[in-house]
Design a protein around this motif. Structure first.
Motif, PDB file in Angstrom:
ATOM      1  N   GLN A 139      -1.109 -17.230  -0.679  1.00 32.10           N
ATOM      2  CA  GLN A 139      -1.654 -16.824   0.614  1.00 32.10           C
ATOM      3  C   GLN A 139      -2.963 -16.110   0.281  1.00 32.10           C
ATOM      4  OE1 GLN A 139       0.306 -13.598   2.682  1.00 32.10           O
ATOM      5  NE2 GLN A 139      -0.338 -14.324   4.690  1.00 32.10           N
TER       6      GLN A 139
ATOM      7  N   THR B 212       0.820  -1.230   0.000  1.00 29.92           N
ATOM      8  CA  THR B 212       0.000   0.000   0.000  1.00 29.92           C
ATOM      9  C   THR B 212       0.844   1.265   0.000  1.00 29.92           C
ATOM     10  OG1 THR B 212      -0.151  -0.157   2.410  1.00 29.92           O
ATOM     11  CG2 THR B 212      -2.007  -1.025   1.137  1.00 29.92           C
ATOM     12  N   ARG B 213       2.077   1.181   0.518  1.00 25.19           N
ATOM     13  CA  ARG B 213       2.910   2.397   0.553  1.00 25.19           C
ATOM     14  C   ARG B 213       3.357   2.821  -0.840  1.00 25.19           C
ATOM     15  NH1 ARG B 213       7.264   0.540   4.668  1.00 25.19           N
ATOM     16  NH2 ARG B 213       6.507  -1.484   3.946  1.00 25.19           N
TER      17      ARG B 213
HETATM   18  P1  UTP Z   1       5.195  -5.253   4.518  1.00 25.92           P
HETATM   19  O1  UTP Z   1       4.138  -4.924   5.483  1.00 25.92           O
HETATM   20  O2  UTP Z   1       6.446  -4.458   4.496  1.00 25.92           O
HETATM   21  O3  UTP Z   1       4.673  -5.258   3.036  1.00 25.92           O
HETATM   22  O4  UTP Z   1       5.551  -6.797   4.671  1.00 25.92           O
HETATM   23  P2  UTP Z   1       3.284  -4.861   2.403  1.00 25.92           P
HETATM   24  O5  UTP Z   1       2.144  -5.213   3.281  1.00 25.92           O
HETATM   25  O6  UTP Z   1       3.290  -5.465   1.035  1.00 25.92           O
HETATM   26  O7  UTP Z   1       3.488  -3.307   2.196  1.00 25.92           O
HETATM   27  P3  UTP Z   1       2.709  -2.027   2.723  1.00 25.92           P
HETATM   28  O8  UTP Z   1       3.113  -1.866   4.166  1.00 25.92           O
HETATM   29  O9  UTP Z   1       1.237  -2.265   2.528  1.00 25.92           O
HETATM   30  O10 UTP Z   1       3.234  -0.938   1.832  1.00 25.92           O
HETATM   31  C1  UTP Z   1       6.850  -7.308   4.534  1.00 25.92           C
HETATM   32  C2  UTP Z   1       6.891  -8.443   3.541  1.00 25.92           C
HETATM   33  O11 UTP Z   1       6.006  -9.475   3.915  1.00 25.92           O
HETATM   34  C3  UTP Z   1       5.131  -9.813   2.867  1.00 25.92           C
HETATM   35  C4  UTP Z   1       5.118  -8.594   1.948  1.00 25.92           C
HETATM   36  O12 UTP Z   1       4.855  -8.980   0.602  1.00 25.92           O
HETATM   37  C5  UTP Z   1       6.501  -8.024   2.122  1.00 25.92           C
HETATM   38  O13 UTP Z   1       7.436  -8.636   1.239  1.00 25.92           O
HETATM   39  N1  UTP Z   1       3.816 -10.151   3.428  1.00 25.92           N
HETATM   40  C6  UTP Z   1       3.277  -9.369   4.388  1.00 25.92           C
HETATM   41  C7  UTP Z   1       3.152 -11.260   2.979  1.00 25.92           C
HETATM   42  O14 UTP Z   1       3.624 -12.002   2.090  1.00 25.92           O
HETATM   43  N2  UTP Z   1       1.931 -11.570   3.510  1.00 25.92           N
HETATM   44  C8  UTP Z   1       1.374 -10.805   4.478  1.00 25.92           C
HETATM   45  O15 UTP Z   1       0.242 -11.132   4.929  1.00 25.92           O
HETATM   46  C9  UTP Z   1       2.057  -9.675   4.928  1.00 25.92           C
END
Ligand code: UTP
Length: 308
Positions: A108, A19-20
């Protein structure tokens, strides 16, 4: 019998929503954003391959097909490059998936946290230790030194204890990380082992996810590289889900720590937080300046802008 502590499998959780980076990530995975000319996920896969990993397990979600395509044969593209005798580009495209590297994909269904993402890969890993790499943390070893996961694998082969990459962060960043507390431990591979106080290795006594800086004096933060024993799955499975049904990897590691030693390693090198716009821009500028093709003209451009 001596146990086999070699790491051959790595998990890449890439199911997050990114989302960022909206709107860029509305229809494409964050992990496919390129730093100069290579997607983030490829940097992480190359780091794992260099550390001896040959089985790459991607935990994907909706909108992530581009990652599967990236590590698959691109038949039409290769045919075109061959027909037009663009051998260098053909070699480049083929080098993305070396012949001895295998990729597996598991979905997932909902973003239920990093711990849940790792748990989704359990049936592909079984009872062996494995690495976890978060591709949005672009990690580089010191110039001409080993990559961060190689450094960790070299320690793990001696210790067999789960190992987290860590670094010190400033006060105003503490709330964004898993924060650890530990005691210096003997590092089996570093010359400085005699000096425990200098050791880059810690045996952990405490880990907490995203604390307020005022709630802890600790400033040692977990970066996106882990080597985990398969016992982590048991602990992840039995965690009570958090606020939004999320299962946090940090909570699983806290539970694991009560059952067996978990260590942290102050890696040698640098991390770019490419999950944030600023970190991504920093990585893009620094890696562009080093790039064999555009490095020199890019530096000249920055100079004309009086940015250097
Ligand atoms: P982040 O929280 O940094 O990634 O998770 P996000 O959710 O993709 O990004 P924002 O915060 O919304 O911008 C760290 C890592 O864990 C993975 C993400 O893809 C990222 O590589 N992740 C996170 C999962 O695979 N599944 C999840 O449920 C959560």
């Amino acid at each position: 019998m001596q146990k086999n502590y070699k790491i051959t499998t790595a998990v890449f959780p890439v199911a997050g929503l990114g989302t960022r980076f909206l709107p860029a990530t509305k229809a494409q995975p964050k992990e496919m954003l390129p730093v100069v000319d290579k997607p983030l996920i490829q940097y992480a896969v190359e780091e794992a391959y260099a550390a001896g990993v040959r089985h790459m397990v991607f935990v994907t979600g909706r909108n992530k097909r581009a990652i599967e395509d990236h590590f698959d044969l691109a038949y039409e593209l290769e045919f075109e490059l061959q027909a037009t005798q663009k051998q260098a580009l053909l070699d480049l495209v083929r080098s993305i998936q070396p012949a001895d590297m295998h990729c597996s994909y598991v979905r997932q269904p909902r973003s239920l946290g990093l711990g849940h993402a790792v748990l989704c890969a359990e049936h592909l890993i079984g009872a062996q230790p494995f690495a976890v790499l978060l591709a949005d943390d672009l990690m580089r070893g010191e110039p001409s030194g080993p990559g961060v996961l190689t450094q960790m694998a070299d320690i793990f082969v001696h210790t067999g204890a789960s190992l987290l990459a860590v670094q010190t962060v400033p006060d105003d960043q503490v709330h964004r990380y898993g924060i650890v507390v530990g005691q210096p431990a003997v590092n089996p591979i570093e010359a400085d082992t005699g000096e425990l106080a200098q050791s880059r290795l810690l045996t952990l006594s405490h880990i907490v996810e995203k604390p307020r800086a005022s709630d802890t004096p600790a400033r040692t933060a977990v970066a996106g590289r882990y080597v985990l024993t398969p016992a982590i799955f048991h602990h992840l499975r039995h965690l009570p889900p958090g606020a939004q049904g999320e299962i946090q990897l940090t909570d699983g590691i806290a539970a694991l720590m009560r059952a067996e030693p978990v260590q942290a390693y102050r890696y040698r090198g640098k991390r770019y937080d490419c999950g944030s716009k600023l970190g991504f821009l920093e990585a893009s500028v620094e890696l562009a300046l080093e790039h064999p093709e555009v490095g020199a003209p890019f530096a000249a451009f920055l100079k004309t802008q009086q940015l250097l």
